[in-house]
Structures are given as structure tokens and as C-alpha cells.
Write an enzyme that holds these catalytic residues in place. Structure first.
Site, PDB file in Angstrom:
ATOM      1  N   HIS A 171      75.827 -32.565 -50.167  1.00 44.16           N
ATOM      2  CA  HIS A 171      76.938 -31.790 -49.615  1.00 44.16           C
ATOM      3  C   HIS A 171      77.668 -31.101 -50.779  1.00 44.16           C
ATOM      4  O   HIS A 171      77.683 -31.629 -51.892  1.00 44.16           O
ATOM      5  CB  HIS A 171      77.860 -32.774 -48.867  1.00 44.16           C
ATOM      6  CG  HIS A 171      79.059 -32.139 -48.245  1.00 44.16           C
ATOM      7  ND1 HIS A 171      80.205 -31.871 -48.964  1.00 44.16           N
ATOM      8  CD2 HIS A 171      79.284 -31.712 -46.986  1.00 44.16           C
ATOM      9  CE1 HIS A 171      81.087 -31.307 -48.165  1.00 44.16           C
ATOM     10  NE2 HIS A 171      80.558 -31.192 -46.962  1.00 44.16           N
ATOM     11  N   PRO A 172      78.301 -29.946 -50.541  1.00 45.17           N
ATOM     12  CA  PRO A 172      78.926 -29.195 -51.647  1.00 45.17           C
ATOM     13  C   PRO A 172      79.939 -29.951 -52.510  1.00 45.17           C
ATOM     14  O   PRO A 172      80.101 -29.610 -53.678  1.00 45.17           O
ATOM     15  CB  PRO A 172      79.603 -28.027 -50.924  1.00 45.17           C
ATOM     16  CG  PRO A 172      78.775 -27.828 -49.694  1.00 45.17           C
ATOM     17  CD  PRO A 172      78.300 -29.182 -49.278  1.00 45.17           C
ATOM     18  N   VAL A 173      80.623 -30.950 -51.985  1.00 45.31           N
ATOM     19  CA  VAL A 173      81.569 -31.664 -52.858  1.00 45.31           C
ATOM     20  C   VAL A 173      80.877 -32.691 -53.755  1.00 45.31           C
ATOM     21  O   VAL A 173      81.484 -33.187 -54.700  1.00 45.31           O
ATOM     22  CB  VAL A 173      82.720 -32.377 -52.088  1.00 45.31           C
ATOM     23  CG1 VAL A 173      83.581 -31.369 -51.368  1.00 45.31           C
ATOM     24  CG2 VAL A 173      82.201 -33.463 -51.180  1.00 45.31           C
ATOM     25  N   LYS A 174      79.626 -33.002 -53.469  1.00 47.88           N
ATOM     26  CA  LYS A 174      78.918 -34.020 -54.256  1.00 47.88           C
ATOM     27  C   LYS A 174      78.494 -33.433 -55.620  1.00 47.88           C
ATOM     28  O   LYS A 174      78.714 -32.257 -55.883  1.00 47.88           O
ATOM     29  CB  LYS A 174      77.724 -34.571 -53.467  1.00 47.88           C
ATOM     30  CG  LYS A 174      78.083 -35.053 -52.050  1.00 47.88           C
ATOM     31  CD  LYS A 174      78.892 -36.354 -52.042  1.00 47.88           C
ATOM     32  CE  LYS A 174      79.619 -36.633 -50.732  1.00 47.88           C
ATOM     33  NZ  LYS A 174      78.824 -36.947 -49.583  1.00 47.88           N
ATOM     34  N   THR A 175      77.867 -34.241 -56.435  1.00 45.61           N
ATOM     35  CA  THR A 175      77.617 -33.850 -57.829  1.00 45.61           C
ATOM     36  C   THR A 175      76.722 -32.621 -57.964  1.00 45.61           C
ATOM     37  O   THR A 175      76.962 -31.753 -58.803  1.00 45.61           O
ATOM     38  CB  THR A 175      77.026 -35.058 -58.587  1.00 45.61           C
ATOM     39  OG1 THR A 175      77.975 -36.123 -58.485  1.00 45.61           O
ATOM     40  CG2 THR A 175      76.769 -34.749 -60.055  1.00 45.61           C
TER      41      THR A 175
END
Ligand SMILES: *Cc1c(COP(=O)(O)O)cnc(C)c1O
Length: 406
Positions: free
Chosen positions: A193-197
Site C-alpha cells: 500500500h502507498p504508505v508502506k515502505t
């Protein structure tokens, strides 16, 4: 004199909102996706295998199965582990809801173990206390990117014949005693997901050394569909056994990751070391500043974990402040620092309450939840952005200094 808080009409520390997390997309990523757009395969193409190889190389896992979300991967994990109706899965409540939903998807019962008061990860002693003859697996989450106590969990799993599933959605790049996440649990799940690393837009991957688990995940990813004649169980007249023939071995889904997303993630994987190094720099700066602020209690780091932090979550020591967590959160927001709270405990959700789970189940998790807050942390954040966060924290703390009611 105290600075007037933005929430009370003062000037915010910055003019534009700063999110708690976000992706970092470069022209190289855009070019990689564009190239795949012009290729023959938008899905079911060569980028998936290339990505799976890259994930194996990075984590040391024997097999990687890319899917279209971390949630799909969690479903595939409990499915591959053979968990079903009547079985119990021990899980932390201090996580995104998908961790526990992985048990519900296969008809099993999530059983919530409490967390450690300092690391906020699942407490092996509480896991042990919740094992019954129905327990089939543990789903442990590396909260914020800090590795779980994997040796303790492994020992419990071995003694009770449980499958050790690690939801490492926060923790790609974290090492436990020098071993990367993805290389030591029976099944590790990742999210992109976009907030992940690193991100593929939406996406995830199942990592394992077990060939049977990997095969099950590949089948589940595509309807349970089998094309290998040697593995099919369908019976048809010989004249019907053409190249088109396939079998459906069980009820699967469409959990495939498109090649476009895989191309994006492959491009991001080339930069993962840089992303993680930047996150570590930001974490070190926060740690140094908050070491002198007794009102702020960071997540405890354990010597076994070299964390690629996804979240910088802290607890507020509300006994030293005259505000509530919500007031602190709202004051930060007014300063244009958009914090987040990770996480509302899974068993508090109405879907779980309807199933008989009650508040009070995990007292430590409830106490941690009551004062926790995630500050902005993402690699594209500048030093100036981080100084804004620190200035806002100082401003709000000095405004609310002193115990509540004092
Ligand atoms: C993000 C996340 C997931 C779900 O991943 P998606 O890719 O959004 O489906 C699962 N578990 C945890 C702990 C997460 O943070």
C-alpha cells in the site's frame, strides 16, 4: 509567554498539511510503468515472476507469491496453513483489522492475545496462555516495523504444532537477529500500500520456504485454477483434453497483481535501501529529541530488532499533560501536522462485538491504545518537515504542561 496554539487562533507551525505517511514516486518509477503499459502484458506477464524473484532475493525467502493486496495475502496465508471452521488463530488486536480478518475469511475464530507494554508487539506469554487444542496458528505483527520476539513465538509454535504467520506489512527490510523478515516465519505477509515502505499502488506478497504453501497461494490467487494436466482431477473424454482444458481444484479468487503494479514495485525495490536509510535517519532524530521530553514515550526498541520503521508511534504520558489524546491530536492537526492513531483495537469494531468479543479483553493493548499517536514518517519528508513536527510537539506540550486538573 506561551505561543498561541493554532487550534486557539494562533499561527500554525506550517502552512500546508503534512501527512503521517506517503509514497515517494520518481520519474524512474513512472518510466517503468509506462514501459509495461506499452508491452504485451498488463497482467499475467513476466513482471510478476521478475518481482517474485526480486522479493526472494531481498528477503531470503524460498518462494514469493505476489497478490493484489496485503489483505489478500493474509487470506492466502490462513488458507495455505489449512485453517478452517472450528480452528482458532491467536492474533494481536493492536493492528490493522486485516490481520484478524484473515482467520474470519476461512471460517476460523480469532483469539486475541495481549501485547507487551513497551514494544507493543504480541506478548509471547499471553500467546501461550491462549493456546487451546483448537489453536492452529499465530498471526504476529511487527508493529511499526519493530520485529516481534520471533524465537519465543517459534518455540511456542513448535511445541504446540502451530503455523507461525508473520504479518510484516510494516516490516520489509527489518531484520531479527540479523535475519530479514520473510526468512524465518512459516509464512510472512507483506503489503505494498502507498504508505508502506515500498509501493505497488495496491499489492502484497506471501513469502515462505514451504513449496506446498506457495502452491496453495498461487492457486488461491487465480480461482483455484489448475492448468497442469498432471495435477488436474477433472474427468473428460479424451477428445476434450485439449490445450484449453483446466480444472478448478477449490474455491479461489482473483487476487492477481497486475504487471503494471509489479513494474512499479520492481522500480521501488531498486531504491528500498535508500528509503530505509532515510527512515532510520528521521527515526534517530525523533529519538534524540524525545529522549529529553518525558511527556513523549517512544516505542521501545529491542536489541534483536534492526527495524526498518514504517511508523513513528509514541505514547503521550497523559499524567504529565492537562489535555486528552484527542485534544493533542486535534491541536497537531490545527498546526497542519496530520498524525494518525494506529490502531483502534480490532475486537472493538462492531463486527467483532456482534460476535461476542468484549472490551476489556486485552488490558495492556487498551492502555497503549488510549495514549498512542503516530507522527509523520516517510522518506520523502525533508529535515524542515521534521522540524515542523518537533516544533508543533514542543508548542503543544508547553501549552498543556502539568497534569490534568492541575
Ligand atoms: C496495511 C496493512 C495490512 C493490509 O494491507 P493492504 O495491502 O492494505 O491490504 C495488513 N496488516 C497490517 C498490519 C497493515 O498495516
Amino acid at each position: 509567554m506561551k505561543e498561541l496554539l493554532a487550534i486557539e487562533g494562533g499561527t500554525p507551525v506550517r502552512e500546508t498539511p503534512l501527512a503521517y505517511g506517503r509514497q515517494w514516486i520518481g520519474d524512474d518509477d513512472i518510466a517503468a510503468v509506462a514501459e509495461t503499459l506499452k508491452s504485451d502484458y498488463l497482467t499475467c506477464g513476466p513482471k510478476i515472476t521478475e518481482l517474485e524473484d526480486a522479493l526472494c532475493a531481498y528477503t531470503g525467502a524460498g518462494y514469493a507469491v505476489a497478490m493484489n493486496s496485503g489483505t489478500a495475502v493474509l487470506h492466502a496465508a490462513t488458507h495455505a496453513a489449512g485453517i478452517g471452521e472450528g480452528d482458532e488463530v491467536i492474533v494481536t488486536p493492536f493492528t490493522f483489522m486485516a490481520s484478524a480478518n484473515s482467520a474470519l475469511y476461512v471460517g476460523a475464530t480469532p483469539v486475541f492475545a495481549d501485547i507487551d507494554p513497551d514494544t507493543w508487539n504480541i506478548d509471547p506469554a499471553s500467546v501461550e496462555a491462549h493456546v487451546t487444542d483448537k489453536t492452529k496458528a499465530i498471526v504476529a505483527v511487527d508493529y511499526g516495523g519493530e520485529a516481534v520476539d520471533a524465537d519465543a513465538l517459534r518455540e511456542i509454535c513448535d511445541r504446540h504444532h502451530l503455523v507461525f504467520i508473520e504479518d510484516a506489512a510494516h516490516a520489509i527490510g527489518t531484520t531479527y537477529k540479523g535475519r530479514p523478515t520473510g526468512s524465518y516465519a512459516d509464512i510472512t505477509t507483506m503489503s505494498f500500500h502507498p504508505v508502506k515502505t515500498v509501493t505497488s499502488g495496491e499489492g502484497g506478497a506471501l513469502l515462505t520456504d514451504n513449496a506446498d504453501y506457495a502452491r496453495d497461494a498461487r492457486l488461491l490467487r487465480a480461482h483455484g485454477m489448475e492448468h497442469d494436466p498432471a495435477q488436474m482431477r477433472i474427468t473428460v473424454p479424451e477428445d476434450d483434453a485439449g490445450a484449453w482444458l483446466c480444472d478448478q481444484l477449490f474455491l479461489g479468487y482473483n487476487y492477481r497483481m497486475p504487471d503494471l503494479d509489479a513494474a512499479l514495485l520492481l522500480s521501488q525495490m531498486k531504491k528500498i535501501d535508500r528509503f530505509i536509510a532515510r527512515r532510520k535517519e528521521l527515526v534517530a532524530r525523533y529519538d534524540a529529541v524525545f529522549a529529553d521530553m518525558p511527556e513523549i514515550i517512544p516505542q521501545k526498541r529491542m536489541p534483536w530488532s534492526d527495524a526498518a520503521r514504517h511508523l513513528y508511534a509514541v505514547r503521550l504520558d497523559l499524567s504529565k499533560l492537562s489535555c486528552t489524546r484527542k485534544q493533542f491530536f486535534d491541536a497537531m492537526r490545527a498546526e497542519n501536522i496530520y498524525c494518525q492513531v494506529h490502531y483502534v483495537l480490532t475486537y472493538w469494531f462492531s463486527h467483532y462485538q456482534k460476535r461476542g468479543y468484549r472490551k476489556g479483553l486485552c488490558p495492556v493493548a487498551e492502555a497503549v491504545y488510549a495514549s498512542v499517536l503516530s507522527l509523520p514518517l516517510f522518506p520523502k519528508m525533508t529535515d524542515a518537515d521534521q522540524e515542523d513536527v518537533i516544533r508543533a510537539v514542543r508548542k503543544i506540550i508547553s501549552h498543556y504542561a502539568g497534569p490534568s486538573g492541575g
